[in-house]
Enzyme design. Structure first.
Site, PDB file in Angstrom:
ATOM      1  N   ARG A 102       0.826  -1.209   0.000  1.00 55.64           N
ATOM      2  CA  ARG A 102       0.000   0.000   0.000  1.00 55.64           C
ATOM      3  C   ARG A 102       0.862   1.261   0.000  1.00 55.64           C
ATOM      4  NH1 ARG A 102      -3.456   3.089   4.152  1.00 55.64           N
ATOM      5  NH2 ARG A 102      -5.326   3.708   2.998  1.00 55.64           N
ATOM      6  N   ALA A 152      -7.750   7.344  -0.550  1.00 54.61           N
ATOM      7  CA  ALA A 152      -7.369   5.947  -0.382  1.00 54.61           C
ATOM      8  C   ALA A 152      -8.215   5.430   0.776  1.00 54.61           C
ATOM      9  CB  ALA A 152      -5.877   5.835  -0.059  1.00 54.61           C
ATOM     10  N   SER A 153      -9.098   4.488   0.500  1.00 57.21           N
ATOM     11  CA  SER A 153     -10.088   4.060   1.488  1.00 57.21           C
ATOM     12  C   SER A 153      -9.440   3.404   2.699  1.00 57.21           C
ATOM     13  CB  SER A 153     -11.071   3.077   0.843  1.00 57.21           C
ATOM     14  OG  SER A 153     -11.758   3.680  -0.224  1.00 57.21           O
ATOM     15  N   VAL A 154     -10.183   3.376   3.794  1.00 62.39           N
ATOM     16  CA  VAL A 154      -9.751   2.691   5.010  1.00 62.39           C
ATOM     17  C   VAL A 154      -9.501   1.219   4.676  1.00 62.39           C
ATOM     18  CG1 VAL A 154     -10.414   2.054   7.362  1.00 62.39           C
ATOM     19  CG2 VAL A 154     -11.097   4.279   6.426  1.00 62.39           C
ATOM     20  N   PRO A 155      -8.331   0.671   4.991  1.00 65.87           N
ATOM     21  CA  PRO A 155      -8.033  -0.713   4.601  1.00 65.87           C
ATOM     22  C   PRO A 155      -9.047  -1.752   5.081  1.00 65.87           C
ATOM     23  CG  PRO A 155      -6.006   0.397   5.218  1.00 65.87           C
ATOM     24  CD  PRO A 155      -7.137   1.350   5.542  1.00 65.87           C
TER      25      PRO A 155
END
Length: 400
Positions: free
Chosen positions: A39, A72-75
């Protein structure tokens, strides 16, 4: 420049995945992909340690509004939606909302060499960022297209799986044409002010929901089915759908009327979710909206909602009621009693109605409504059994 050793980054990545897996069961394919894809390489310039925290990261600000243009979305949300998608080796996948390219890389790992991933984004900078990151990390086979996501990518259709990483108010008709029979569509879908990540299976002209989870996403550009009424000198905002009968003029002075409160029988603990109240209420009640109360309004004496920036509200004519919390220490495990605050001539009636919704939810807290969706104009036989919500390009039916 990042000088953190690769072994340390891999450890940070594993720690993040361990944290996510401790909170929910992950399919093996999703877990392996998240332990493989770096990431941090999709977030250049960011402290790698921050790249491996369970947090969203803005990659493009929005000068014209409070929400970023791209995140970038929350994992953990990424993992949850990939689990809903259930992509298999060899699948053809369309992603709407390229973001950093990280999600597309995860999908490429899952579908393998025999699969095909296409990702689209309307923003040229975002699409370029995704393309560069995918090339840098070895995922050159992913197709990145700069395009309005509402159009999809018909050149690579049909798709076995489709996933949206932007919020949708409606299901575009173009997506129906590109999703294969039996294919699965996962999207953050918004109705009555709340957003759920819904997993839908195509059965002819019907999408059947096989699961839904609470989430929040930057809305897609090009859909405008939600309306906003500004109240109390613009310190309170009411968000509602275009098909709802809301007259902002009748509500202009509603917060100047006497407050009434009604307590339900339901209690919750400090870490216990109660968002299901909102979801369940939409099954039987067309007056459900979202209330946003600013700190300025609270300072003038407006009753504090359960969550000031987003609480469910019932609206009818010149009255409304919304969800509140009251601390009662009689039960240390569940010290918060849920209730409703009402304003306006019918405020007491609406508050009692909301309290009934709360108690109905409390009696079966894990119950999830059934959801089916059909294109606008399609035969509605069988949909009348539930609450029907008509949108511009689709019709939703909810039932318990």
């Amino acid at each position: 420049m990042n000088h953190t050793p690769a072994l340390s980054l891999a450890k940070l990545r594993d720690q993040l995945v361990d944290q996510i897996a401790a909170g929910r069961a992950l399919p093996g394919s999703v877990e392996r992909a998240m332990r493989t894809v770096a990431r941090d390489q999709h977030l250049p310039g960011l402290d790698p340690a921050k790249a491996y925290t369970d947090e969203a990261v803005s990659i493009k600000d929005n000068p014209g509004g409070p929400l970023p243009l791209s995140l970038a979305s929350v994992p953990s949300i990424v993992a949850m939606m990939l689990a809903q998608l259930d992509a298999q080796p060899g699948d053809r996948v369309l992603e709407v909302g390229a973001g950093t390219g990280y999600n597309a890389a995860l999908l490429a790992e899952i579908v393998g060499r025999d699969g095909k991933v296409t990702t689209v984004d309307i923003d040229s900078d975002v699409a370029l960022h995704a393309r560069a990151a995918l090339n840098r990390t070895g995922y050159e086979d992913v197709t990145v297209i700069e395009r309005d996501g509402l159009l999809g990518a018909p050149e690579n259709a049909p798709y076995d799986r489709m996933i949206a990483t932007v919020g949708l108010w409606d299901v575009p008709h173009t997506w129906w044409e590109q999703l294969a029979e039996g294919g699965r569509l996962v999207l953050p879908l918004r109705w009555r002010g709340q957003t759920r990540s819904v997993a839908l299976i195509r059965r002819g002209d019907t999408l059947v929901c096989e699961g839904m989870e609470l989430c929040g996403f930057v809305p897609i550009i090009g859909q405008d089915g939600e309306r906003t009424a500004e109240l109390a000198d613009k310190t309170i905002r009411l968000h509602y759908d275009q098909d709802q009968q809301v007259d902002s003029g009748l509500l202009r002075d509603v917060f100047a009327t006497p407050l009434v409160e009604v307590q339900s029988q339901a209690r919750v603990g400090s870490e216990e979710p109660f968002d299901g109240i909102w979801l369940r209420a939409t099954v039987t009640d067309d007056t459900v909206c979202r209330l946003e109360v600013t700190s300025e309004a609270l300072e003038t004496g407006v009753r504090r909602p359960a969550i000031p920036v987003r609480s469910p509200a019932l609206v009818a004519g010149g009255s409304l009621a919304y969800l509140i919390l009251e601390r009662e220490d009689a039960d240390p495990e569940r010290p918060w009693r849920l209730g409703a605050a009402g304003y306006g001539p019918d405020g007491l009636h609406l508050a009692r109605k909301l309290a009934e919704h709360i108690d109905a939810w409390s009696a079966a807290r894990d119950a999830v409504p059934a959801l089916t969706i059909r294109p606008a104009g399609a035969d509605r036989d069988g949909l009348s059994e539930g609450r029907v919500i008509v949108k511009s390009e689709s019709v939703l039916a909810l039932s318990v």
